[in-house]
Design an enzyme around this catalytic site. Structure first.
Site, mmCIF file in Angstrom:
data_model
loop_
_atom_site.group_PDB
_atom_site.id
_atom_site.type_symbol
_atom_site.label_atom_id
_atom_site.label_comp_id
_atom_site.label_asym_id
_atom_site.label_seq_id
_atom_site.Cartn_x
_atom_site.Cartn_y
_atom_site.Cartn_z
ATOM 1 N N ASN A 10 -96.133 2.531 -5.216
ATOM 2 C CA ASN A 10 -94.731 2.243 -4.923
ATOM 3 C C ASN A 10 -94.229 1.129 -5.838
ATOM 4 O O ASN A 10 -94.954 0.661 -6.703
ATOM 5 C CB ASN A 10 -94.569 1.863 -3.442
ATOM 6 N N LYS A 39 -95.661 -3.036 17.520
ATOM 7 C CA LYS A 39 -96.914 -3.656 17.042
ATOM 8 C C LYS A 39 -97.166 -5.018 17.678
ATOM 9 O O LYS A 39 -98.130 -5.671 17.357
ATOM 10 C CB LYS A 39 -96.889 -3.755 15.516
ATOM 11 N N LYS A 98 -109.773 15.500 -13.753
ATOM 12 C CA LYS A 98 -108.324 15.441 -13.910
ATOM 13 C C LYS A 98 -107.680 16.794 -13.584
ATOM 14 O O LYS A 98 -108.177 17.835 -14.033
ATOM 15 C CB LYS A 98 -108.027 15.057 -15.364
ATOM 16 N N ASP A 102 -98.497 4.435 3.109
ATOM 17 C CA ASP A 102 -98.703 4.965 4.457
ATOM 18 C C ASP A 102 -99.534 6.240 4.430
ATOM 19 O O ASP A 102 -100.143 6.614 5.417
ATOM 20 C CB ASP A 102 -97.344 5.252 5.117
ATOM 21 N N PHE A 151 -93.740 -7.242 7.815
ATOM 22 C CA PHE A 151 -92.550 -7.071 6.982
ATOM 23 C C PHE A 151 -92.016 -5.670 7.192
ATOM 24 O O PHE A 151 -92.783 -4.737 7.434
ATOM 25 C CB PHE A 151 -92.904 -7.300 5.505
ATOM 26 N N LYS A 192 -90.456 -2.083 15.128
ATOM 27 C CA LYS A 192 -91.772 -2.468 14.590
ATOM 28 C C LYS A 192 -92.300 -3.697 15.312
ATOM 29 O O LYS A 192 -93.467 -3.791 15.650
ATOM 30 C CB LYS A 192 -91.597 -2.783 13.094
HETATM 31 N N1 CTP Z 1 -98.581 -2.108 6.615
HETATM 32 C C1 CTP Z 1 -99.943 -2.213 6.763
HETATM 33 N N2 CTP Z 1 -100.718 -1.109 6.587
HETATM 34 C C2 CTP Z 1 -100.173 0.089 6.283
HETATM 35 C C3 CTP Z 1 -98.778 0.198 6.143
HETATM 36 C C4 CTP Z 1 -98.001 -0.931 6.308
HETATM 37 O O1 CTP Z 1 -100.438 -3.314 7.032
HETATM 38 N N3 CTP Z 1 -100.963 1.126 6.111
HETATM 39 C C5 CTP Z 1 -97.741 -3.311 6.859
HETATM 40 C C6 CTP Z 1 -96.979 -3.824 5.683
HETATM 41 O O2 CTP Z 1 -97.736 -4.794 4.980
HETATM 42 C C7 CTP Z 1 -95.758 -4.437 6.354
HETATM 43 C C8 CTP Z 1 -95.545 -3.567 7.560
HETATM 44 O O3 CTP Z 1 -96.778 -2.920 7.801
HETATM 45 O O4 CTP Z 1 -96.001 -5.736 6.834
HETATM 46 C C9 CTP Z 1 -94.472 -2.561 7.457
HETATM 47 O O5 CTP Z 1 -94.743 -1.627 6.506
HETATM 48 P P1 CTP Z 1 -93.810 -0.364 6.388
HETATM 49 O O6 CTP Z 1 -94.426 0.597 5.467
HETATM 50 O O7 CTP Z 1 -92.409 -0.826 6.112
HETATM 51 O O8 CTP Z 1 -93.780 0.163 7.883
HETATM 52 P P2 CTP Z 1 -94.645 1.142 8.734
HETATM 53 O O9 CTP Z 1 -95.132 0.389 9.924
HETATM 54 O O10 CTP Z 1 -95.692 1.806 7.921
HETATM 55 O O11 CTP Z 1 -93.546 2.148 9.235
HETATM 56 P P3 CTP Z 1 -92.520 3.042 8.421
HETATM 57 O O12 CTP Z 1 -93.158 3.385 7.103
HETATM 58 O O13 CTP Z 1 -92.307 4.204 9.305
HETATM 59 O O14 CTP Z 1 -91.284 2.219 8.264
#
Ligand code: CTP
Length: 424
Positions: free
Chosen positions: A210, A342, A289, A279, A324, A338
């Site tokens: 990302n 959590k 490859k 995620d 975050f 969130k």
């Molecule tokens: N985070 C994490 N581990 C993951 C994904 C996210 O620890 N596998 C943490 C990020 O570091 C951040 C928070 O979760 O502090 C939010 O991440 P984000 O991707 O915005 O949210 P998600 O909880 O994954 O939910 P969504 O993608 O549905 O918004």
């Protein structure tokens, strides 16, 4: 960290030597700049010996003659390299020059040329301090964001009594530490920061990732270190220099990050989870490859470990967990969800589609969401400032948490649920 100490010509100039020592004790590299008049009170050699640096006394080469352009340029570089400037003592004459925007020697030029915060510690005769001209100059400077440390009252060198004594060296040093974000309020804490982006391999040449730059997480690590915390920085990809005196562990994928966090989970007292963790990852990592001739592959993805969720679920009493939420729509609703789901102590929400917020840029626009429903919307500011505001909130949460834990045993289950680590 480089700072400048300006010394103007007053009887209190000798105290600047003590201030120099105090700043050095805190690890600061100090460039001393003296006015012409200051040299009548203390010799540059005193400051040069203490600081180990050449003292700047004028714009041009010593002993008259041709102006020395190289040294003038070198001097201007000071303006850009310092993170704060303190002038102690600041005389009535210097205050007047600064209020008028004059730049007729190196110190006044530096004040105009630098963007670093400026702190002035005036010292002078009481009548000069109370004179309407000086009052107006002080007010003008304050309005421009200059911090003025009021002089103390007492016996003055001129034989009179009243306000005019240089503020204490300790008070001046503390004001500098605050301006530099060098408070001690995280002493004793072990702050674990996740930062940067993860890379989820697809084949030996490709990965899913990302746009996160890691700037917010690195700013947090640096700010926490400056506030005397022990800092463990677990960093995914980020092309940034890690802050000094921070233990850094570099990882690539979300799983590696999850393992690194787990390794330090027991010892951390504060978790700042700023990393942009993928995620989802490819369900299968190809050993060779993927070739164009084989046609467009259909990618099957699987969820990664939710690191933040796991840390929050397994937290021990007293561990504070900050998450975050980088969102593109319904920012505050999603962030609040969130926070609840959590059971976090704080969520830092930002809308990454806003200009001046989110990925790659040096600024951010965030809202802090607290469990009781309180929300603090911060205006656009540097990620470094945002980091300090987040840490201010951590310090506040820590003192609430300490106060709650100090209460007697007869608690209602509702009260108990309020303590981090005891929520069901
Ligand atoms: N985070 C994490 N581990 C993951 C994904 C996210 O620890 N596998 C943490 C990020 O570091 C951040 C928070 O979760 O502090 C939010 O991440 P984000 O991707 O915005 O949210 P998600 O909880 O994954 O939910 P969504 O993608 O549905 O918004």
């Amino acid at each position: 960290m480089r700072v400048a100490l300006g010394v103007a010509g007053g009887i209190a100039a000798y105290k600047a030597a003590e201030l120099l020592r105090r700043l050095q004790d805190r690890g600061l590299e100090v460039q001393v700049v003296m006015t012409e008049a200051a040299r009548e009170f203390v010799t540059p050699l005193t400051f040069a010996s203490l600081s180990g640096n050449k003292v700047i006394t004028g714009m041009f080469a010593e002993g008259g003659g041709e102006p020395n352009l190289a040294s003038a340029i070198e001097h201007i570089a000071v303006a850009q390299n310092i993170e704060a400037l303190v002038i102690a003592p600041a005389t009535a004459n210097l205050l007047a020059k600064l209020a008028a925007g004059l730049a007729d020697d190196f110190l006044t030029t530096l004040c105009l040329a630098t963007k670093a915060p400026i702190i002035l510690a005036p010292a002078m005769n009481v009548n000069m301090w109370e004179h309407p001209a000086t009052r107006l100059n002080v007010e003008t400077l304050r309005q421009r964001g200059v911090q003025i440390l009021e002089p103390d009252e007492g016996y003055l060198a001129c034989g009179m009594s009243g306000a005019g004594r240089l503020a204490s060296v300790e008070a001046i040093a503390q004001a500098m530490f605050v301006a530099l974000g060098l408070q001690d309020d995280l002493q004793g804490e072990t702050v674990l920061v996740t930062a940067g982006r993860t890379e989820e391999p697809l084949d030996p040449c490709r990965f899913l990732s990302n746009r996160s730059s890691g700037k917010m997480g690195y700013a947090l690590a640096e700010a926490a270190r400056r506030r005397s915390a022990r800092v463990i920085l677990i960093s995914g990809r980020a092309s940034l220099e890690p802050p000094a005196s921070v233990a850094i562990e570099r990882v690539r994928s979300g799983e590696e990050m999850a393992r690194a966090v787990e390794k330090h989970r027991e010892e951390a007292t504060v978790f700042l989870m700023a990393a942009a963790v993928a995620d989802f990852r490819p369900a299968q990592v190809e050993s060779a490859k993927l070739k164009r001739q084989a046609g467009a592959p259909v990618l099957k993805l699987e969820p990664t470990t939710d690191i933040l969720g796991a840390v929050a679920r397994r937290r021990k009493p007293g561990q504070l967990v900050v998450g975050f939420a980088a969102e593109t729509e319904n920012v505050l609703q999603n962030a609040a969800a969130k926070l609840r789901a959590k059971r976090l102590d704080l969520v830092v929400a930002n809308d990454v589609t806003q200009e001046g917020a989110g990925f790659e840029v040096d600024t951010n626009i965030v809202t802090l969401l607290f469990p009781g429903g309180r929300r603090v919307a911060l205006e656009k500011m540097s990620k470094r400032e945002v980091a300090h505001r987040i840490l201010d909130a951590v310090v506040e949460l820590r003192s609430e948490c300490a106060a709650e834990q100090a209460r007697p045993a007869a608690w209602s289950s509702k009260q108990l649920r309020k303590i981090p680590g005891t929520r069901k």
